[in-house]
Design an enzyme around this catalytic site. Structure first.
Site, mmCIF file in Angstrom:
data_model
loop_
_atom_site.group_PDB
_atom_site.id
_atom_site.type_symbol
_atom_site.label_atom_id
_atom_site.label_comp_id
_atom_site.label_asym_id
_atom_site.label_seq_id
_atom_site.Cartn_x
_atom_site.Cartn_y
_atom_site.Cartn_z
ATOM 1 N N PRO A 41 0.798 -1.204 0.000
ATOM 2 C CA PRO A 41 0.000 0.000 0.000
ATOM 3 C C PRO A 41 0.845 1.273 0.000
ATOM 4 O O PRO A 41 2.028 1.251 0.314
ATOM 5 C CB PRO A 41 -0.795 -0.104 1.301
ATOM 6 C CG PRO A 41 0.136 -0.814 2.228
ATOM 7 C CD PRO A 41 0.893 -1.791 1.357
ATOM 8 N N PRO A 53 2.595 -6.717 1.108
ATOM 9 C CA PRO A 53 4.011 -7.051 0.914
ATOM 10 C C PRO A 53 4.911 -5.911 1.402
ATOM 11 O O PRO A 53 4.713 -4.751 1.022
ATOM 12 C CB PRO A 53 4.132 -7.222 -0.601
ATOM 13 C CG PRO A 53 2.740 -7.468 -1.088
ATOM 14 C CD PRO A 53 1.840 -6.749 -0.147
ATOM 15 N N ARG A 84 -8.990 -7.570 -1.037
ATOM 16 C CA ARG A 84 -8.835 -8.100 0.314
ATOM 17 C C ARG A 84 -10.202 -8.151 0.993
ATOM 18 O O ARG A 84 -11.011 -7.251 0.841
ATOM 19 C CB ARG A 84 -7.863 -7.235 1.106
ATOM 20 C CG ARG A 84 -6.438 -7.343 0.587
ATOM 21 C CD ARG A 84 -5.514 -6.359 1.293
ATOM 22 N NE ARG A 84 -4.166 -6.482 0.784
ATOM 23 C CZ ARG A 84 -3.693 -5.810 -0.264
ATOM 24 N NH1 ARG A 84 -4.463 -4.964 -0.925
ATOM 25 N NH2 ARG A 84 -2.440 -5.972 -0.653
#
Length: 129
Positions: free
Chosen positions: A2, A37, A73
């Site tokens: 993000p 990540p 998500r």
């Protein structure tokens, strides 16, 4: 991803401790158990010099955080991350909030991966062998 963008008014710049806030933000995102990540996390702070808060009669301040993530998500994952991120932001500014007029806000923006372009070799550093 993000990406996190922290906008803050310059009337709190001396007390905002932005490097510490950005470290806390990244820490919260990293602690989400691989949801985001590590090599894709980007956070930055933008000091605002042109702004007006409410009626302009007081020396009001604000901090607005935008969290941008790719879509897909589950809701509970997004909510957990946002709840923990906003809690860290409120904790970071608790002392300042107790002493002055200060508005804290955060928004989540999800976008389609089809509309983004990326070229990143940082991810490789975090791959497990």
């Amino acid at each position: 991803m993000p990406h996190v963008i922290v906008e803050y008014t310059d009337n709190i710049a001396a007390e905002a401790r932005m490097p510490e806030l950005l470290a806390a933000i990244n820490g919260v995102l990293i602690a989400q158990g691989g949801v985001f990540p590590t090599g894709g996390i980007r956070s930055r702070a933008i000091r605002l010099t042109d702004y007006r808060v409410a009626d302009g009669a007081e020396d009001d301040a604000f901090v607005h955080v935008t969290l941008k993530i790719g879509s897909g998500r589950p809701e509970e994952v997004r909510k957990k991350a946002c709840d923990e991120l906003f809690a860290a932001i409120k904790d970071h500014f608790a002392e300042l909030f107790a002493r002055r007029y200060l508005a804290l806000s955060m928004e989540l923006i999800e976008f389609s991966e089809g509309g983004t372009y990326k070229h990143n070799n940082i991810h490789a550093r975090f791959k497990k062998a």
